[in-house]
Write a protein that holds these residues in place. Structure first.
Motif, PDB file in Angstrom:
ATOM      1  N   CYS A 298       8.380  45.818  26.268  1.00 16.31           N
ATOM      2  CA  CYS A 298       9.423  45.665  27.296  1.00 16.31           C
ATOM      3  C   CYS A 298      10.795  46.011  26.716  1.00 16.31           C
ATOM      4  O   CYS A 298      11.150  45.572  25.622  1.00 16.31           O
ATOM      5  CB  CYS A 298       9.421  44.234  27.806  1.00 16.31           C
ATOM      6  SG  CYS A 298      10.739  43.888  28.980  1.00 16.31           S
ATOM      7  N   THR A 299      11.573  46.791  27.463  1.00 17.24           N
ATOM      8  CA  THR A 299      12.920  47.170  27.009  1.00 17.24           C
ATOM      9  C   THR A 299      13.836  45.954  26.903  1.00 17.24           C
ATOM     10  O   THR A 299      14.826  45.997  26.174  1.00 17.24           O
ATOM     11  CB  THR A 299      13.568  48.156  27.995  1.00 17.24           C
ATOM     12  OG1 THR A 299      13.513  47.589  29.304  1.00 17.24           O
ATOM     13  CG2 THR A 299      12.861  49.496  27.979  1.00 17.24           C
ATOM     14  N   GLU A 300      13.511  44.898  27.622  1.00 18.73           N
ATOM     15  CA  GLU A 300      14.413  43.756  27.702  1.00 18.73           C
ATOM     16  C   GLU A 300      14.089  42.648  26.690  1.00 18.73           C
ATOM     17  O   GLU A 300      14.991  42.102  26.067  1.00 18.73           O
ATOM     18  CB  GLU A 300      14.383  43.164  29.115  1.00 18.73           C
ATOM     19  CG  GLU A 300      14.637  44.185  30.200  1.00 18.73           C
ATOM     20  CD  GLU A 300      15.894  44.985  29.969  1.00 18.73           C
ATOM     21  OE1 GLU A 300      15.777  46.172  29.578  1.00 18.73           O
ATOM     22  OE2 GLU A 300      16.994  44.445  30.129  1.00 18.73           O
TER      23      GLU A 300
ATOM     24  N   ARG B 299      16.266  45.153  23.626  1.00 20.18           N
ATOM     25  CA  ARG B 299      17.396  44.226  23.580  1.00 20.18           C
ATOM     26  C   ARG B 299      17.249  43.018  22.666  1.00 20.18           C
ATOM     27  O   ARG B 299      18.245  42.506  22.174  1.00 20.18           O
ATOM     28  CB  ARG B 299      17.668  43.675  24.985  1.00 20.18           C
ATOM     29  CG  ARG B 299      18.173  44.701  25.946  1.00 20.18           C
ATOM     30  CD  ARG B 299      18.675  44.057  27.234  1.00 20.18           C
ATOM     31  NE  ARG B 299      18.929  45.069  28.234  1.00 20.18           N
ATOM     32  CZ  ARG B 299      20.048  45.785  28.304  1.00 20.18           C
ATOM     33  NH1 ARG B 299      21.004  45.582  27.430  1.00 20.18           N
ATOM     34  NH2 ARG B 299      20.208  46.701  29.236  1.00 20.18           N
TER      35      ARG B 299
END
Lengths: 140, 486
Positions: free
Chosen positions: B461-463, B471
């Protein structure tokens, strides 16, 4: 413009000829984009069209939706344009532009293709979406 | 802010999952010493303090990466160090070498440890090119740190905060408190003690959206004794809000002038001068707790100046409906390791007006654990819709018109607000039961059914992941937050 929106525009200008891509900033860091001279042909009577769309400041998370094409779009077989394609629209809304007039409004046909589930790795970029919409139009 | 210009205390924040992995590695029960490397982002605060944000953990394999030392007992092998210091240099992260000592409750570096820092860390600082480096030593229930800043200044780590089901604070040694209690809190301190009350008084909490849910959250937290608030909502009160917004009064909307029977131009004028929702919440908070500090920000949360205030908070209550607010808060939770919760309620009716769904949701958000993006709770289509001007949105919508005004009822809001504040209280005071979970909760009002769902986690997940460019714990050097670009 946000860095992600600028990156998306760079990818689009890399795919299409730079002088065929018009860009106008919105008020929040997004952009309205118009690509001229996209090849269409069968099943449509028109050989090409411009395609316009809005990249929100929340790119790459937000869907790029809807897309707009030339207002005289018609099928070669005379049938209706079908589901997901509607007439009587204008693109872009001047009130949404950072500087109204930066991209004069054109009457348009709206092409509605939503991507409600984006990959969590953010793989569907505005360029991917544009290419998917072009492909979808050609298979109508 | 340059790292060497930070003159306040330094702390370390670790997601609970990372901490538990580290604890298992350092204390497997063999009584021996073990090693690891933690890479961390950095978050300078306006107060001059700095937070180190644990992003990723690399466990040193005994005998391979963690070997007998030339001067001390054990050491990290050079190749292991080199691999991770280069990653830190490339991603602008802080390199932290970790080992453990025996004992519990307090810990300190040995003279061998400090000598090895003095021999090795100037060279690591050179390699890291402008990023701090340092060491952490763990015992059971205690952590000490020796942080080397660019330029050569050294600071000792003040505390380590573990963020997960609850917030735990570890220090190099126990710290006594002689602060006297406020007698008005006598009944509640009988549950969580004077120490708990001091934690609440020292907390800085953000509430995004001061409507039906957020106004109740403000009231509950103020009466609990929370010390500082950041309130964010751009809207003014409308007469139809009064049945739900706690503390609102008819004169806030110029009652009579703003009623549907008033001439349209009078109504517009009255509503343009109605009290802002953040100011109503400020009034409620200061009436309950005159010593509370309140920053009332009547701006959209996506404006960068409003977002900057969120980064100074210890906990975020998201009580706004916007998908863009969900996207931003979720990003802050993971990138800055600030815990929070998303609260909402929904009433659905079918075309005939028959009630179909009535529920409230409480979704705890914890870094690296609970993610709204992983769980498909941020709708890309709605993100696109929210970026359009009203006329544009209406013009483009021809299939599904969901712009009808949704029903909203104070009791439903109260269910979500109370549970979210309860979760916050037990999180901050570290009184969560061992069986406590971070599951998303949904309360069905009509059936009185409670359903819990375990959030899924996408490892890419990018988050919420620590993959390159993602992130988690990246702090100020991480990806740009999804705010307006102005």
């Amino acid at each position: 413009m946000s860095p992600a929106v600028q990156k998306a525009i760079d990818a689009i200008t890399g795919q299409f000829n730079r002088d065929r891509v018009l860009v106008a900033a919105d008020r929040e860091g997004g952009a309205y984009v118009m690509v001229e001279g996209v090849t269409l042909g069968a099943p449509f009577a028109q050989d090409d069209s411009w395609i316009g769309f809005h990249i929100p400041s929340t790119c790459p998370y937000a869907d790029v939706y809807p897309h707009f094409v030339r207002p005289d779009l018609a099928r070669l077989d005379g049938a209706s344009l079908g589901e997901g394609i509607s007439t009587g629209h204008a693109f872009p809304d001047q009130a949404a532009l950072k500087t109204p007039g930066d991209m004069p409004a054109r009457t348009a046909v709206q092409v509605s293709r939503r991507s409600n589930r984006k990959d969590t790795a953010g793989l569907e970029t505005p360029l991917h979406k544009l290419l998917k919409v072009i492909q979808w139009l050609k298979t109508r | 802010m340059a790292q060497d210009a930070i003159d306040g205390p330094w702390s370390l924040t670790i997601p609970e999952t990372l901490f538990e992995t580290l604890q298992g590695h350092l204390f497997p029960g063999d009584g021996d010493e073990h090693g690891a490397v933690l890479v961390a982002g950095i978050h300078p605060l306006r107060s001059g303090c700095a937070r180190l944000l644990a992003r990723d953990l690399f466990l040193a394999e005994d005998g391979v990466d963690y070997v007998p030392g030339k001067r001390g007992y054990r050491m990290l092998r050079a190749e292991f160090v080199r691999r991770h210091i280069l990653t830190c240099r490339d991603e602008q992260l802080v390199y932290l070498a970790i080992h453990n000592h025996g004992g519990s409750g307090s810990v300190a570096f040995s003279s061998d440890d400090l000598n090895s820092h003095e021999r090795g860390y100037p060279a690591l600082l050179d390699i890291s090119r402008g990023n701090a480096v340092g060491a952490l030593v763990f015992a059971h229930g205690a952590v000490a740190g020796d942080i080397w800043l660019p330029g050569g200044r050294r600071v000792a780590l003040d505390r380590t905060e573990i963020i997960g089901r609850q917030r735990r604070v570890l220090r190099p040694a126990p710290r006594g408190s002689r602060a006297k209690g406020d007698p008005q809190y006598d009944r509640q301190t009988r549950m969580f003690g004077q120490a708990g009350q001091l934690i609440l008084a020292g907390a800085r909490v953000a509430i995004i959206g001061l409507g039906g849910v957020g106004s109740l959250v403000a009231e509950y937290l103020a009466r609990l004794g929370v010390g500082a608030f950041v309130l964010i909502d751009p809207d003014r009160l409308d007469p139809t809000n009064i049945p739900r917004v706690v503390g609102s009064r008819r004169r806030d909307v110029w009652w009579g002038l703003s009623s549907p029977t008033a001439p349209a131009w009078v109504r517009r004028l009255a509503l343009a001068h109605a009290t802002r929702k953040v100011d109503i919440a400020r009034r409620v908070i200061t009436e309950a707790n005159p010593s509370a500090h309140v920053d009332a920000i009547a701006r959209n949360i996506l404006e960068p100046s409003a977002t900057a205030d969120l980064l100074e908070c210890d906990y975020i209550f998201l009580a706004a409906d916007e998908m863009r607010a969900r996207l931003l808060v979720n990003a802050i939770v993971h990138q800055y390791l600030i815990p929070g919760v998303q609260i909402g309620s929904k009433v659905s009716v079918d075309e005939s007006g028959r009630l179909t769904d009535v529920f409230s949701v409480v979704r705890p958000l914890r870094p690296g654990i609970n993610c709204l993006w992983c769980n498909q709770l941020i709708n890309p289509g709605k993100l696109a819709d929210e970026a359009k001007v009203d006329r544009e949105r209406k013009g483009q919508r021809y299939v599904d018109d969901d712009e009808v005004i949704a029903p909203s009822v104070i009791t439903l809001n109260g269910v979500g607000a109370a549970h979210a504040c309860d979760d916050f209280l037990f999180f901050m005071t570290a009184l969560v039961a061992p069986s406590g979970t971070l599951d998303f909760a949904r309360y069905e009002s009509r059936s009185r059914a409670l359903s819990m769902s375990s959030p899924r986690v996408d490892p890419c997940c990018t988050e919420c992941s620590s993959e390159v460019g993602c992130r988690l714990g990246h702090g100020a050097t991480g990806p740009v937050l999804p705010t307006f670009a102005v």
